[in-house]
Design a protein around this motif. Structure first.
Motif, short mmCIF file in Angstrom:
data_model
loop_
_atom_site.label_atom_id
_atom_site.label_comp_id
_atom_site.label_asym_id
_atom_site.label_seq_id
_atom_site.Cartn_x
_atom_site.Cartn_y
_atom_site.Cartn_z
N UNK A 14 0.83 -1.20 0.00
CA UNK A 14 0.00 0.00 0.00
C UNK A 14 0.87 1.25 0.00
N UNK A 15 1.91 1.26 0.84
CA UNK A 15 2.79 2.42 0.90
C UNK A 15 3.48 2.65 -0.43
N UNK A 16 3.92 1.56 -1.05
CA UNK A 16 4.63 1.69 -2.33
C UNK A 16 3.70 2.19 -3.42
N UNK A 17 2.46 1.67 -3.45
CA UNK A 17 1.53 2.05 -4.52
C UNK A 17 1.01 3.46 -4.37
N UNK A 18 1.00 3.99 -3.15
CA UNK A 18 0.50 5.34 -2.94
C UNK A 18 1.62 6.37 -2.91
N UNK A 19 2.81 5.95 -3.27
CA UNK A 19 3.97 6.83 -3.26
C UNK A 19 4.10 7.56 -4.59
N UNK A 20 4.50 8.80 -4.51
CA UNK A 20 4.81 9.54 -5.72
C UNK A 20 6.07 8.99 -6.33
N UNK A 21 6.21 9.18 -7.62
CA UNK A 21 7.46 8.77 -8.30
C UNK A 21 8.62 9.54 -7.71
N UNK A 22 9.79 8.90 -7.70
CA UNK A 22 10.98 9.53 -7.13
C UNK A 22 11.32 10.79 -7.90
N UNK A 23 11.70 11.82 -7.15
CA UNK A 23 12.06 13.08 -7.76
C UNK A 23 13.45 13.46 -7.29
N UNK A 24 14.08 14.40 -8.00
CA UNK A 24 15.32 14.96 -7.48
C UNK A 24 14.98 15.65 -6.17
N UNK A 25 15.87 15.58 -5.18
CA UNK A 25 15.50 16.00 -3.85
C UNK A 25 15.60 17.50 -3.61
N UNK A 81 23.47 14.23 6.44
CA UNK A 81 22.62 15.41 6.45
C UNK A 81 23.36 16.64 6.93
N UNK A 82 24.21 16.46 7.95
CA UNK A 82 25.00 17.58 8.46
C UNK A 82 25.96 18.09 7.40
N UNK A 83 26.54 17.18 6.63
CA UNK A 83 27.41 17.60 5.53
C UNK A 83 26.64 18.42 4.50
N UNK A 84 25.42 17.98 4.21
CA UNK A 84 24.60 18.70 3.26
C UNK A 84 24.23 20.09 3.75
N UNK A 85 23.84 20.20 5.01
CA UNK A 85 23.48 21.49 5.60
C UNK A 85 24.69 22.43 5.56
N UNK A 86 25.87 21.87 5.78
CA UNK A 86 27.10 22.67 5.76
C UNK A 86 27.53 23.05 4.35
N UNK A 87 26.83 22.52 3.34
CA UNK A 87 27.15 22.86 1.96
C UNK A 87 28.32 22.08 1.39
N UNK A 88 28.74 21.02 2.07
CA UNK A 88 29.83 20.18 1.58
C UNK A 88 29.29 19.23 0.53
N UNK A 89 29.83 19.33 -0.67
CA UNK A 89 29.31 18.55 -1.79
C UNK A 89 29.80 17.10 -1.76
N UNK A 96 23.74 7.49 -5.71
CA UNK A 96 23.94 6.61 -4.55
C UNK A 96 22.65 6.20 -3.90
N UNK A 97 21.67 7.11 -3.85
CA UNK A 97 20.36 6.80 -3.26
C UNK A 97 19.68 5.69 -4.05
N UNK A 98 19.62 5.84 -5.37
CA UNK A 98 18.96 4.83 -6.20
C UNK A 98 19.74 3.51 -6.21
N UNK A 133 21.47 14.07 0.54
CA UNK A 133 20.45 14.52 -0.41
C UNK A 133 19.41 15.39 0.28
N UNK A 134 19.14 15.12 1.55
CA UNK A 134 18.13 15.88 2.27
C UNK A 134 18.74 17.03 3.05
N UNK A 135 19.98 16.86 3.49
CA UNK A 135 20.64 17.96 4.20
C UNK A 135 20.81 19.19 3.32
N UNK A 136 20.99 18.97 2.01
CA UNK A 136 21.14 20.09 1.08
C UNK A 136 19.91 20.98 1.02
#
Length: 200
Positions: A14-25, A81-89, A96-98, A133-136
Motif C-alpha cells: 500500500x505504501x509503495x503504490x500510494x507513493x509519488x514517483x521519485x524526484x530529485x531532492x 545530512x549535516x554535511x549537506x546542511x554545511x554545503x559540503x558537496x 547513490x540513493x537509487x 540529499x536531504x541535508x542540502x
C-alpha cells in the motif's frame, strides 16, 4: 502465508503504490518542520524501498546486525545530512540513493551473508548519500532541525517495518518463505534499476 506476514506485505505494498514517483531532492517540498520531515521519506519510492530493505536485510543477517545495521544507517544518515546542511558537496548523491535500492534488494534476494562490520560499512556508505540529499535542502534554522528530527523518526519506523517483515518471513525458514523473500528482494532490485533509469 501467515496472517502477520500478509499484513506486513499488504502494508508495504500500500505504501509503495500510494507513493509519488521519485524526484530529485533538492528544492522538492516544504522543509519547515517536523511534519514535513516525517512525511518526506514516505513520499518517495526510493526512500521507502531503501529504508525498508535496511531493516529486512538486518533481519536476514540476524544476531547483532538486527540492531547494528538500522542504528548505523540512522546515525550515518544524520552525518550525511549535516554535511549537506554545511554545503559540503558529495558527488553522485542521487545516484547513490537509487543504487542503494539495487544493492540492498539484490543482497536480500540472494541472501548475501556478511559479518556485522561489513554490513555496517555497506549500509553506512549508502546512508551518507541519503542524508546528504536531504541535508542540502534543510534550512539552517530551528525549523530545519525539526525537519531533520521528523525525517529520522520516519526512517526508524521504516526500518522497523522492514525488520518486522524480515523476522516474520524468515522464521521458520521454509522453502516457500525463502522463495517469497527472494522474489521480494528481486522485485525491489528491479525497482531500483527503474529508479536509476528514471522510469520510476
Amino acid at each position: 502465508m501467515t496472517k502477520p506476514a500478509f499484513t506486513l506485505l499488504a502494508g508495504a505494498t500500500f505504501m509503495a503504490l500510494t507513493t509519488k514517483a521519485a524526484e530529485a531532492h533538492v528544492g522538492v517540498g516544504d522543509t519547515s518542520g517536523f511534519a514535513d520531515g516525517f512525511w518526506h521519506p514516505i513520499n518517495g519510492l526510493d526512500h521507502i524501498l531503501a529504508m525498508v530493505l535496511v531493516g529486512f536485510y538486518a533481519a536476514q543477517l540476524g544476531g547483532a546486525a538486527i540492531w547494528l545495521v538500522p542504528s548505523s544507517f540512522v546515525c550515518l544518515m544524520a552525518f550525511g545530512g549535516a554535511l549537506g546542511v554545511a554545503g559540503i558537496q558529495i558527488p553522485f548523491a542521487e545516484l547513490g540513493v537509487s543504487l542503494s535500492v539495487v544493492i540492498l534488494g539484490a543482497a536480500v534476494a540472494f541472501g548475501v551473508r556478511v559479518g556485522p562490520a561489513v554490513a555496517v560499512a555497506l549500509i553506512g556508505f549508502f546512508a551518507v548519500f541519503h542524508g546528504h540529499a536531504h541535508g542540502m535542502e534543510m534550512p539552517e534554522t530551528v525549523a530545519g532541525l525539526a525537519y531533520g528530527a521528523g525525517f529520522v523518526m520516519a526512517t526508524a519506523l521504516l526500518h522497523a517495518l522492514g525488520l518486522g517483515a524480515g523476522l516474520t518471513l524468515g522464521r521458520p525458514a521454509t522453502a516457500r518463505r525463502r522463495s517469497l523473500v527472494r522474489s521480494l528482494g528481486g522485485a525491489a532490485a528491479l525497482a531500483g534499476v527503474g529508479l536509476l533509469a528514471g522510469i520510476l
